[in-house]
Design a protein around this motif. Structure first.
Motif, mmCIF file in Angstrom:
data_model
loop_
_atom_site.group_PDB
_atom_site.id
_atom_site.type_symbol
_atom_site.label_atom_id
_atom_site.label_comp_id
_atom_site.label_asym_id
_atom_site.label_seq_id
_atom_site.Cartn_x
_atom_site.Cartn_y
_atom_site.Cartn_z
ATOM 1 N N THR A 1 0.499 -1.777 0.247
ATOM 2 C CA THR A 1 -0.330 -0.131 0.124
ATOM 3 C C THR A 1 1.473 1.682 0.194
ATOM 4 O O THR A 1 0.367 2.134 -0.874
ATOM 5 C CB THR A 1 -1.547 -0.260 1.410
ATOM 6 O OG1 THR A 1 -1.231 -0.819 1.242
ATOM 7 C CG2 THR A 1 -1.648 1.553 1.190
ATOM 8 N N ASP A 2 2.024 1.411 0.952
ATOM 9 C CA ASP A 2 2.806 2.724 1.045
ATOM 10 C C ASP A 2 3.670 2.509 -0.626
ATOM 11 O O ASP A 2 3.757 3.498 -1.098
ATOM 12 C CB ASP A 2 3.661 2.196 1.977
ATOM 13 C CG ASP A 2 3.073 2.526 3.399
ATOM 14 O OD1 ASP A 2 2.228 2.675 3.439
ATOM 15 O OD2 ASP A 2 3.708 1.328 4.500
ATOM 16 N N VAL A 3 4.086 1.618 -0.855
ATOM 17 C CA VAL A 3 4.691 1.321 -2.206
ATOM 18 C C VAL A 3 3.959 2.363 -3.645
ATOM 19 O O VAL A 3 4.057 2.871 -4.380
ATOM 20 C CB VAL A 3 5.380 0.210 -2.425
ATOM 21 C CG1 VAL A 3 5.847 0.027 -3.906
ATOM 22 C CG2 VAL A 3 6.295 -0.210 -1.781
ATOM 23 N N ASN A 4 2.521 2.082 -3.222
ATOM 24 C CA ASN A 4 1.242 2.019 -4.291
ATOM 25 C C ASN A 4 1.366 3.726 -4.610
ATOM 26 O O ASN A 4 0.686 4.473 -5.433
ATOM 27 C CB ASN A 4 0.042 1.131 -4.790
ATOM 28 C CG ASN A 4 1.036 -0.364 -4.460
ATOM 29 O OD1 ASN A 4 1.562 -0.340 -5.579
ATOM 30 N ND2 ASN A 4 -0.240 -0.906 -5.058
ATOM 31 N N ALA A 5 0.902 4.379 -3.117
ATOM 32 C CA ALA A 5 0.449 5.824 -2.646
ATOM 33 C C ALA A 5 2.263 6.623 -3.422
ATOM 34 O O ALA A 5 1.758 7.256 -3.792
ATOM 35 C CB ALA A 5 0.633 5.951 -1.102
#
Length: 88
Positions: A25-29
């Protein structure tokens, strides 16, 4: 293997799975934010290129006017010099 040990391993795997999900999720954000910044940067660069192009055209026109004015000044100086030479 005891039931407690199996439960502990499953809880550990579940925690790893949650951490991996949060990391994704952090990487996608981060990717989305980076892409948005790149899009804004590309738009700013396009605007900057357009401004530079317009300024270059304007500079070229002004530069031509300056050269024409200099030629007129030289011609007038030559005429004044010729007229002053005739008066003496």
């Amino acid at each position: 293997m005891s039931s407690d040990r199996l439960t502990e391993i499953l809880n550990f795997l579940s925690a790893i799975s949650r951490d991996i999900g949060a990391f994704r999720t952090d990487v996608n954000a981060f990717r989305a934010e980076t892409n948005a910044r790149l899009d804004r940067l590309e738009a700013d660069m396009s605007a900057l290129r357009a401004d530079v192009r317009a300024l270059t055209i304007r500079f070229d026109r002004d530069h031509a006017v300056v050269f024409e004015t200099r030629a007129d000044v030289r011609e007038l100086e030559d005429r004044v010099g010729a007229l002053e030479g005739k008066q003496t």
